[in-house]
Design a protein around this motif. Sequence first.
Motif, short mmCIF file in Angstrom:
data_model
loop_
_atom_site.label_atom_id
_atom_site.label_comp_id
_atom_site.label_asym_id
_atom_site.label_seq_id
_atom_site.Cartn_x
_atom_site.Cartn_y
_atom_site.Cartn_z
N UNK A 169 1.46 10.60 -9.31
CA UNK A 169 1.57 10.35 -10.75
C UNK A 169 2.00 8.92 -11.04
N UNK A 170 2.88 8.38 -10.21
CA UNK A 170 3.36 7.01 -10.36
C UNK A 170 2.99 6.23 -9.10
N UNK A 171 2.15 5.22 -9.27
CA UNK A 171 1.71 4.42 -8.13
C UNK A 171 2.81 3.45 -7.70
N UNK A 172 2.84 3.14 -6.41
CA UNK A 172 3.83 2.22 -5.85
C UNK A 172 3.26 0.81 -5.90
N UNK B 29 -1.43 -1.83 -5.94
CA UNK B 29 -0.52 -0.70 -5.76
C UNK B 29 -1.14 0.28 -4.77
N UNK B 30 -0.42 1.38 -4.54
CA UNK B 30 -0.93 2.46 -3.68
C UNK B 30 -0.38 3.79 -4.17
N UNK B 31 -1.11 4.85 -3.84
CA UNK B 31 -0.66 6.21 -4.14
C UNK B 31 0.14 6.73 -2.95
N UNK C 281 -4.82 2.10 -2.61
CA UNK C 281 -4.72 1.93 -1.17
C UNK C 281 -5.83 2.71 -0.48
N UNK C 282 -5.98 2.48 0.80
CA UNK C 282 -7.01 3.18 1.57
C UNK C 282 -6.49 4.57 1.91
#
Length: 325
Positions: A12-15, A42-44, A274-275
């Motif tokens: 819900x909140x990406x880093x 960012x990344x999940x 992110x990947x």
Amino acid sequence: MYIHTITSLVAANLTALPALAEKYAWGERNTKIFGRFHRMESASLFEREALPDLIMRLLQQFKAECDPVLFGRIGYVAWAHSLNCPSPFDLVPVLASDLRTFLGRPELEFFSVSQASCASALVGLKFLNAKLTAAHARQDDVCGLLITGEKCFHETVQYVDQNGYFGEAFCATLLSVNPSPGTLRVGAVHVQQLAAYGTRTRSTDRESENAYDHAFIPTMLETVHTALQYAGRRPQELRTLIPYHISPPTFDRIADGAGFARDIIYRRHLYELGHCFCSDAFLNLKSLLAHRDNAIAVHPILAVASGIAGTFAAMVLELNNEDET
């Protein structure tokens, strides 16, 4: 084979990139490369949730989104992941039991696909196609469920120096040999390997890495052209390229080399998730279908993937029309 439903689970909140830099301690040089050159933001990440819990959370959401009739026909479940070590269906028997109960099919068959690293999802797709085709020949009307994604378990796989970093996002994709309006038809899937790099996950050296880098684009282009040939399509006919989230400039080079325009590359999530191991293609497919403008052609669609140990894969997809059911 047809894709009927894609359910995705994203944090819900990406880093944000600065927090990732601190988490991984990758240094100012990589921060500049990721931020300025790759434009990554960012990344999940799911910091506190365990993998089995995330899979069940994904499947609860999938059940709510899936056609109940098709949900009741799921006979095969394949989980495609990049790392060889996490295997919940083998090491966490309670998860398999919970899943059988959840799907309501005691005879459910499970498979884990990891040998192609981040290209394992497309290998899993081919595998489920074979299983579903054989079942159809027996007049057994079953569906397949492809689960993709995993967690960043270990520091050594959390980012790829100068090329990208990993995220955690999951997809559940329902597959069937029978079409229906609005489904995606899998026109072709092609997988090929550079066997010389099969040891990269456990040992490598600079000479080998340089050789791999030089072989990467030519091999990916060969994979793309073969998939298009199997699908009976020319590069100029493509309307969307679904990338995976490593080194965004790489896909400009693939577009130039394959002969299609750079502006068909679907970039909506390329810089923010992110990947996500094996999930990238399906995350982007779901997003593409959800946000497409009906006035703009989005298919034929090309999706590509590669694995760290030298597996390259591409698939061609087309939207199914009502008159094709």
